[in-house]
Write an enzyme that holds these catalytic residues in place. Sequence first.
Site, PDB file in Angstrom:
ATOM      1  N   ASP A   1       0.815  -1.224   0.000  1.00 21.66           N
ATOM      2  CA  ASP A   1       0.000   0.000   0.000  1.00 21.66           C
ATOM      3  C   ASP A   1       0.846   1.271   0.000  1.00 21.66           C
ATOM      4  O   ASP A   1       0.383   2.318  -0.417  1.00 21.66           O
ATOM      5  CB  ASP A   1      -1.033  -0.003   1.126  1.00 21.66           C
ATOM      6  CG  ASP A   1      -0.427   0.058   2.489  1.00 21.66           C
ATOM      7  OD1 ASP A   1       0.538  -0.681   2.736  1.00 21.66           O
ATOM      8  OD2 ASP A   1      -0.895   0.854   3.320  1.00 21.66           O
TER       9      ASP A   1
ATOM     10  N   GLU B   1       9.521 -10.792  -2.977  1.00 23.35           N
ATOM     11  CA  GLU B   1      10.511  -9.729  -3.157  1.00 23.35           C
ATOM     12  C   GLU B   1      11.930 -10.248  -3.309  1.00 23.35           C
ATOM     13  O   GLU B   1      12.745  -9.626  -3.988  1.00 23.35           O
ATOM     14  CB  GLU B   1      10.446  -8.728  -2.002  1.00 23.35           C
ATOM     15  CG  GLU B   1       9.240  -7.790  -2.049  1.00 23.35           C
ATOM     16  CD  GLU B   1       8.017  -8.354  -1.355  1.00 23.35           C
ATOM     17  OE1 GLU B   1       8.063  -9.526  -0.912  1.00 23.35           O
ATOM     18  OE2 GLU B   1       7.004  -7.630  -1.243  1.00 23.35           O
TER      19      GLU B   1
ATOM     20  N   HIS C   1       1.419  -0.122  10.307  1.00 26.53           N
ATOM     21  CA  HIS C   1       1.820  -1.482   9.923  1.00 26.53           C
ATOM     22  C   HIS C   1       3.146  -1.396   9.165  1.00 26.53           C
ATOM     23  O   HIS C   1       3.475  -0.372   8.570  1.00 26.53           O
ATOM     24  CB  HIS C   1       0.730  -2.146   9.080  1.00 26.53           C
ATOM     25  CG  HIS C   1       0.433  -1.464   7.772  1.00 26.53           C
ATOM     26  ND1 HIS C   1      -0.245  -0.262   7.710  1.00 26.53           N
ATOM     27  CD2 HIS C   1       0.742  -1.795   6.491  1.00 26.53           C
ATOM     28  CE1 HIS C   1      -0.347   0.096   6.443  1.00 26.53           C
ATOM     29  NE2 HIS C   1       0.241  -0.800   5.684  1.00 26.53           N
ATOM     30  N   HIS C   2       3.893  -2.485   9.207  1.00 29.01           N
ATOM     31  CA  HIS C   2       5.240  -2.567   8.618  1.00 29.01           C
ATOM     32  C   HIS C   2       6.270  -1.715   9.369  1.00 29.01           C
ATOM     33  O   HIS C   2       7.317  -1.374   8.804  1.00 29.01           O
ATOM     34  CB  HIS C   2       5.298  -2.195   7.124  1.00 29.01           C
ATOM     35  CG  HIS C   2       4.342  -2.902   6.227  1.00 29.01           C
ATOM     36  ND1 HIS C   2       3.730  -4.088   6.560  1.00 29.01           N
ATOM     37  CD2 HIS C   2       3.899  -2.600   4.966  1.00 29.01           C
ATOM     38  CE1 HIS C   2       2.940  -4.467   5.535  1.00 29.01           C
ATOM     39  NE2 HIS C   2       3.033  -3.584   4.586  1.00 29.01           N
TER      40      HIS C   2
ATOM     41  N   GLY D   1      26.986 -16.183  -3.842  1.00 31.63           N
ATOM     42  CA  GLY D   1      26.623 -17.591  -3.710  1.00 31.63           C
ATOM     43  C   GLY D   1      25.346 -17.879  -2.949  1.00 31.63           C
ATOM     44  O   GLY D   1      25.275 -18.825  -2.163  1.00 31.63           O
TER      45      GLY D   1
ATOM     46  N   ASP E   1      18.458 -29.247  -7.502  1.00 30.24           N
ATOM     47  CA  ASP E   1      17.143 -29.493  -6.897  1.00 30.24           C
ATOM     48  C   ASP E   1      17.003 -28.741  -5.565  1.00 30.24           C
ATOM     49  O   ASP E   1      15.971 -28.138  -5.266  1.00 30.24           O
ATOM     50  CB  ASP E   1      16.860 -30.998  -6.729  1.00 30.24           C
ATOM     51  CG  ASP E   1      18.010 -31.796  -6.141  1.00 30.24           C
ATOM     52  OD1 ASP E   1      19.043 -31.204  -5.753  1.00 30.24           O
ATOM     53  OD2 ASP E   1      17.872 -33.039  -6.068  1.00 30.24           O
TER      54      ASP E   1
ATOM     55  N   ASN F   1      19.523 -34.619  -7.917  1.00 28.79           N
ATOM     56  CA  ASN F   1      20.542 -35.507  -7.342  1.00 28.79           C
ATOM     57  C   ASN F   1      20.328 -35.697  -5.837  1.00 28.79           C
ATOM     58  O   ASN F   1      21.283 -35.822  -5.072  1.00 28.79           O
ATOM     59  CB  ASN F   1      21.959 -34.999  -7.668  1.00 28.79           C
ATOM     60  CG  ASN F   1      22.192 -33.590  -7.149  1.00 28.79           C
ATOM     61  OD1 ASN F   1      21.330 -33.040  -6.469  1.00 28.79           O
ATOM     62  ND2 ASN F   1      23.337 -33.015  -7.456  1.00 28.79           N
TER      63      ASN F   1
ATOM     64  N   GLY G   1      19.373 -33.764  -3.355  1.00 26.32           N
ATOM     65  CA  GLY G   1      19.723 -32.808  -2.309  1.00 26.32           C
ATOM     66  C   GLY G   1      20.967 -32.012  -2.565  1.00 26.32           C
ATOM     67  O   GLY G   1      21.356 -31.778  -3.707  1.00 26.32           O
TER      68      GLY G   1
ATOM     69  N   GLU H   1      27.168 -29.444  -0.612  1.00 30.14           N
ATOM     70  CA  GLU H   1      27.375 -29.458   0.835  1.00 30.14           C
ATOM     71  C   GLU H   1      27.895 -30.825   1.289  1.00 30.14           C
ATOM     72  O   GLU H   1      28.727 -30.910   2.186  1.00 30.14           O
ATOM     73  CB  GLU H   1      26.068 -29.142   1.575  1.00 30.14           C
ATOM     74  CG  GLU H   1      25.446 -27.786   1.252  1.00 30.14           C
ATOM     75  CD  GLU H   1      26.163 -26.618   1.882  1.00 30.14           C
ATOM     76  OE1 GLU H   1      27.396 -26.661   2.054  1.00 30.14           O
ATOM     77  OE2 GLU H   1      25.485 -25.615   2.187  1.00 30.14           O
TER      78      GLU H   1
HETATM   79  C1  LIG Z   1       6.218  -9.119   1.995  1.00 39.11           C
HETATM   80  C2  LIG Z   1       5.074  -8.223   1.627  1.00 39.11           C
HETATM   81  N1  LIG Z   1       4.979  -7.748   0.373  1.00 39.11           N
HETATM   82  C3  LIG Z   1       3.947  -6.949   0.021  1.00 39.11           C
HETATM   83  C4  LIG Z   1       2.992  -6.590   0.928  1.00 39.11           C
HETATM   84  C5  LIG Z   1       1.833  -5.707   0.534  1.00 39.11           C
HETATM   85  N2  LIG Z   1       0.569  -6.453   0.599  1.00 39.11           N
HETATM   86  C6  LIG Z   1      -0.192  -6.452   1.714  1.00 39.11           C
HETATM   87  S1  LIG Z   1      -1.562  -7.392   1.560  1.00 39.11           S
HETATM   88  C7  LIG Z   1      -1.178  -7.805  -0.023  1.00 39.11           C
HETATM   89  C8  LIG Z   1      -2.095  -8.646  -0.855  1.00 39.11           C
HETATM   90  C9  LIG Z   1      -2.566  -9.900  -0.201  1.00 39.11           C
HETATM   91  O1  LIG Z   1      -3.377 -10.569  -1.121  1.00 39.11           O
HETATM   92  P1  LIG Z   1      -4.089 -11.934  -0.753  1.00 39.11           P
HETATM   93  O2  LIG Z   1      -3.184 -12.762   0.053  1.00 39.11           O
HETATM   94  O3  LIG Z   1      -4.606 -12.523  -2.006  1.00 39.11           O
HETATM   95  O4  LIG Z   1      -5.244 -11.488   0.215  1.00 39.11           O
HETATM   96  P2  LIG Z   1      -6.767 -11.116  -0.063  1.00 39.11           P
HETATM   97  O5  LIG Z   1      -7.005 -11.217  -1.526  1.00 39.11           O
HETATM   98  O6  LIG Z   1      -7.533 -12.130   0.723  1.00 39.11           O
HETATM   99  O7  LIG Z   1      -6.948  -9.734   0.466  1.00 39.11           O
HETATM  100  C10 LIG Z   1       0.023  -7.201  -0.405  1.00 39.11           C
HETATM  101  C11 LIG Z   1       0.640  -7.357  -1.740  1.00 39.11           C
HETATM  102  C12 LIG Z   1       3.151  -7.088   2.235  1.00 39.11           C
HETATM  103  N3  LIG Z   1       2.278  -6.788   3.194  1.00 39.11           N
HETATM  104  N4  LIG Z   1       4.166  -7.902   2.544  1.00 39.11           N
HETATM  105  C1  LIG Z   2      20.423 -18.710   0.679  1.00 38.33           C
HETATM  106  C2  LIG Z   2      21.414 -19.799   0.912  1.00 38.33           C
HETATM  107  N1  LIG Z   2      21.180 -20.723   1.846  1.00 38.33           N
HETATM  108  C3  LIG Z   2      22.056 -21.719   2.069  1.00 38.33           C
HETATM  109  C4  LIG Z   2      23.206 -21.806   1.349  1.00 38.33           C
HETATM  110  C5  LIG Z   2      24.196 -22.936   1.578  1.00 38.33           C
HETATM  111  N2  LIG Z   2      24.270 -23.808   0.389  1.00 38.33           N
HETATM  112  C6  LIG Z   2      25.182 -23.609  -0.579  1.00 38.33           C
HETATM  113  S1  LIG Z   2      25.042 -24.693  -1.834  1.00 38.33           S
HETATM  114  C7  LIG Z   2      23.774 -25.489  -1.068  1.00 38.33           C
HETATM  115  C8  LIG Z   2      23.144 -26.705  -1.662  1.00 38.33           C
HETATM  116  C9  LIG Z   2      22.786 -26.615  -3.108  1.00 38.33           C
HETATM  117  O1  LIG Z   2      22.211 -27.823  -3.485  1.00 38.33           O
HETATM  118  P1  LIG Z   2      21.712 -28.091  -4.958  1.00 38.33           P
HETATM  119  O2  LIG Z   2      21.097 -26.873  -5.509  1.00 38.33           O
HETATM  120  O3  LIG Z   2      20.881 -29.312  -4.972  1.00 38.33           O
HETATM  121  O4  LIG Z   2      23.068 -28.266  -5.756  1.00 38.33           O
HETATM  122  P2  LIG Z   2      23.885 -29.571  -6.123  1.00 38.33           P
HETATM  123  O5  LIG Z   2      23.191 -30.760  -5.535  1.00 38.33           O
HETATM  124  O6  LIG Z   2      23.894 -29.579  -7.609  1.00 38.33           O
HETATM  125  O7  LIG Z   2      25.257 -29.350  -5.554  1.00 38.33           O
HETATM  126  C10 LIG Z   2      23.465 -24.884   0.143  1.00 38.33           C
HETATM  127  C11 LIG Z   2      22.407 -25.348   1.045  1.00 38.33           C
HETATM  128  C12 LIG Z   2      23.437 -20.803   0.392  1.00 38.33           C
HETATM  129  N3  LIG Z   2      24.519 -20.761  -0.344  1.00 38.33           N
HETATM  130  N4  LIG Z   2      22.518 -19.824   0.191  1.00 38.33           N
HETATM  131 MG   LIG Z   3      21.175 -31.180  -5.678  1.00 37.17          MG
END
Ligand SMILES: Cc1ncc(C[n+]2csc(CCOP(=O)(O)OP(=O)(O)O)c2C)c(N)n1
Ligand SMILES: Cc1ncc(C[n+]2csc(CCOP(=O)(O)OP(=O)(O)O)c2C)c(N)n1
Ligand SMILES: [Mg+2]
Lengths: 563, 563
Positions: free
Chosen positions: A28, A50, A113-114, A411, A441, A468, A470, A474
């Site tokens: 909003d 986001e 809010h927020h 990364g 995956d 693969n 998981g 790691e």
């Molecule tokens: C992380 C985040 N991004 C954006 C918003 C802004 N926002 C508040 S409510 C809403 C829409 C929610 O829609 P929905 O879940 O479909 O609820 P309803 O249609 O029942 O009102 C948004 C985009 C937020 N509150 N939090």
């Molecule tokens: C946001 C975030 N959370 C956790 C990690 C730690 N991390 C690095 S690689 C990885 C696993 C990736 O697995 P996958 O995508 O299945 O790759 P692959 O099996 O091909 O190695 C994790 C958990 C990270 N780099 N970023």
């Molecule tokens: Mg994997």
Amino acid sequence: KQPVDVAEYLFRRLHEVGVRSVHGLPGDYNLVALDYIPKAGLNWVGNVNELNAGYAADGYARIKGISALVTTFGVGELSAINAVAGAFSEYVPIVHIVGTPSTISQADGQLLHHTLGNGDFNVFSNMSRSVSCVVSLLNDPHMAATLIDNAIRECYIQSRPVYLALPTDMVQKKIEGERLKTPIDLKFPPNNEEKEDYVVDVVLKYLHAAKNPVVLVDACAIRHRVLNEVHQLVEKSGMPVFVTPMGKGAINETLPNYGGVYAGDGSNDGVRERVESSDLVLSIGAIKSDFNTAGFSYRVSQLSTIDFHSTYTRVKFSEYPNVRMNGVLQKVIAKMGRLNIEDGPKPTNKVPSAEEESSSETITQAWFWPTMGQWLQPKDIVITETGTANFGIWETRFPADVTAVSQVLWGSIGYATGSCQGVALAAKEMGIKRTILFTGDGSFQLTAQEVSTMIRQKLNPIIFVICNEGYTIERFIHGMDATYNDVQEWKYKDLVAVFGGEEGKTARTYQVKTKKEVETLFKDEEFATAPFLQFVELYMPKEDAPRALKLTAEASARTNAEK
Amino acid sequence: KQPVDVAEYLFRRLHEVGVRSVHGLPGDYNLVALDYIPKAGLNWVGNVNELNAGYAADGYARIKGISALVTTFGVGELSAINAVAGAFSEYVPIVHIVGTPSTISQADGQLLHHTLGNGDFNVFSNMSRSVSCVVSLLNDPHMAATLIDNAIRECYIQSRPVYLALPTDMVQKKIEGERLKTPIDLKFPPNNEEKEDYVVDVVLKYLHAAKNPVVLVDACAIRHRVLNEVHQLVEKSGMPVFVTPMGKGAINETLPNYGGVYAGDGSNDGVRERVESSDLVLSIGAIKSDFNTAGFSYRVSQLSTIDFHSTYTRVKFSEYPNVRMNGVLQKVIAKMGRLNIEDGPKPTNKVPSAEEESSSETITQAWFWPTMGQWLQPKDIVITETGTANFGIWETRFPADVTAVSQVLWGSIGYATGSCQGVALAAKEMGIKRTILFTGDGSFQLTAQEVSTMIRQKLNPIIFVICNEGYTIERFIHGMDATYNDVQEWKYKDLVAVFGGEEGKTARTYQVKTKKEVETLFKDEEFATAPFLQFVELYMPKEDAPRALKLTAEASARTNAEK
Ligand SMILES: Cc1ncc(C[n+]2csc(CCOP(=O)(O)OP(=O)(O)O)c2C)c(N)n1
Ligand SMILES: Cc1ncc(C[n+]2csc(CCOP(=O)(O)OP(=O)(O)O)c2C)c(N)n1
Ligand SMILES: [Mg+2]
Ligand SMILES: [Mg+2]
């Protein structure tokens, strides 16, 4: 004389610098601003969350040169902050616009809010200061145009995110639009000429004395926009040229003097020997991080290195601050003449002979990446995720003009799928035919729903999810059999239908479990050229990883355990 | 005398204060620490991404009293920071443990993955300072136990997140384990007795003089753990008692003196009149935010209010800092004797007569929420998302002992689905039968993949996704027909199979589009009691919203536009 609303000014400026699509989510505090997006000739993407929007904006910026992200106060901007930090770390220019409560609500300290409930409206913008090169609060219409122009310019020049807070009551404030007639100046400030000439002479002296110089191209050559100069240098001189993992895609890999990927012990065949025995390495835009050097196994002496950067040049140990590489390289190219050239290795997409001889139908990492390289086409954009994909791609030799996108320093897993949406959209805007994603995956699960946005925006990426069981990367660092490295098994390709893709009509899905199936897929003309999203489940063994990953993982485990 | 590793100490302490499951994701900087989780008798959840893990930890803490979240340096912790900020804003105690690079790598300023590339290893923990009540870097084994105990204690007492950075080389450092024999003291520090008695006298004076006092219970009564006292006060005195939206679930709504939801103009029928005409409102744990007061339409004079809080008491305009409500209320209850009581309204789950008379089969908001209230059972936990659900629930009267979970102040969409995973897991651990989620289609998309974790952990929540073609709440604020308020249409319930749920065996899905279908579903005994996850697509009209939402949205739009 030509009054325009603040939001109109902002979005017209973004259009001017090349933005055509704006990523983000409504909230909003930004809704009224969103009304100005179509009016400025921009497309609203409407991401699914986001963080994904931030990753997508990062991908879009890597292809188009700059991007815009709109979030809402607190909840939205903090959800995106990991993506923004990644863009800061890896020099990606994103203009992050945050819709905030009105200046009046802020001055009154309303319990909105927020908020954290403590009346502090600056807490979130302050958090962004350490991951943005400019933070500007557009709280005053008189300052708005100057702050906007400055932020966009710094974003582009420094190639890093900037943060603009746009309060609800400022969106429609009138400001003078005359200055829109003068485009924002996006040229790099030139180096001091005398200093630049001095540095050029020093560089040339060593270059002419060198017996077997090489060029090593890294991430900042791409991110700080010196690829034209690098291409000229390499083609004109004939010096062997290598890329680091983060520099992959910077060089036309079909050039006769392209030598392959250098990453210390993780280098392509023959590359380590050639680079490390060179008496002069022209290192362009280096970021010598652990994952970019196979765990700091980089062994090039500073005594035989010239470093070119966006903010300084360094010859051996002599540093020249504020001498940007672009100007220096232009003069070096013009003056260098003939150099001593000793050839380097010639990388191919040949499958290693052990794999070639194997009769197993299992798709191994060692087999897949060179094989995939044979399937790539000129101009493709290839995105790889942290995990086996980011290391496997070292073994893929690209056709000409392929762009590689990955996030080797920051990364953050999930990045590649989010980024793919922005990349594929940028590609569509620029008439580039194919965007190809390789993700794991495990990683895919973090941001899977961005596939929905790709379908919604009618994009046509080809998505490979490496199944693969998981977190293989790691497992090689710690816990080969640990359950914390397992993930829930999904029916990955069925997501396409959930998100609204119609099989054969607006999307197509595949599952490949054998080498033969991969080969058939790679021969499939429809697959190679489909106008809609395609999704491939690619099965590889749980305990298989590219050689470079194994080396890097061992080094990481050692560093973590160091006493 | 009893050496234990730092990680063992930490997880044993968490077990001691009631944590049984640890939320989070692995990363190479926390892998070795994860090995200690099962050894301490804890269950590793293994979430799908860190934001979801943070939301889940928030939900778990709301039910169990405290929770733990493990992420990795930079990428993991920043992905979770929005969830942590929400917990800070709404007083939810989460111990956030971040695996960081070794102290040696930090001291060396190594160019590691997950850094900004600038050698600054404190930048992320510094960001967390504004959303954590304690930030401790466990860089020294001699300090580790003290810092851990202090952080857990403050987390619990202040009911807010704390941040612990655990470097890889500290995980296995030996420390003295003797002190584990003395449990961490989680008692609230008592008030100064003389001061407390003084305040109690003042409160009693006004209470005895009041002609028609009422009690109004808000979020902090729940979050700061004064519900036992509140229940006694309400039951013993017979005063009419009301809850704010954020206080929903704090009071047994089957009590004869329960009067309904008070939120200014958005109040239940008859409630505004009764509360606003009272000559003394005992306001317990108030958070008078915009969305908790239907846009600041709260009209209770401070001259007829006594405010009870965790850090102060306020009688009319006289403030008493450091007088915590718990002690004061205990003495007030003991001493109050008989009071003047004037009855309040009696809320029901009767559908409004206009709806009752309508022959339309469309499921309206006005019809659904009271109807749903008739289906709820004692002890249910009900989670609602920001959007129509968070306002609709004001019209649902709960059976006894229902717990409500929502995030009305922070209001980050996607929260409810992530939270539901933690809530359902806590419920399972505590033998609570039903966890019921109401989320919007728009919100659900942000964090949908957490349903996978619910299936993986064999949880049995009942998930209702309100399918109304997008962001209805936003439409009522601005842009009723704007495309930025649309979302991609998903086949929501098909996600269950994608994530590994087997229809009829380990999960069940439903779609309801008419009142009749809702009624049938609510009569279905299997649906009411299934041992596995159930997922309902609930179709409601795009332009329909609960009355309270319409009022609040109008007020928000006004505040945003204020000049
Ligand atoms: C992380 C985040 N991004 C954006 C918003 C802004 N926002 C508040 S409510 C809403 C829409 C929610 O829609 P929905 O879940 O479909 O609820 P309803 O249609 O029942 O009102 C948004 C985009 C937020 N509150 N939090
Ligand atoms: C946001 C975030 N959370 C956790 C990690 C730690 N991390 C690095 S690689 C990885 C696993 C990736 O697995 P996958 O995508 O299945 O790759 P692959 O099996 O091909 O190695 C994790 C958990 C990270 N780099 N970023
Ligand atoms: Mg994997
Ligand atoms: Mg909706």
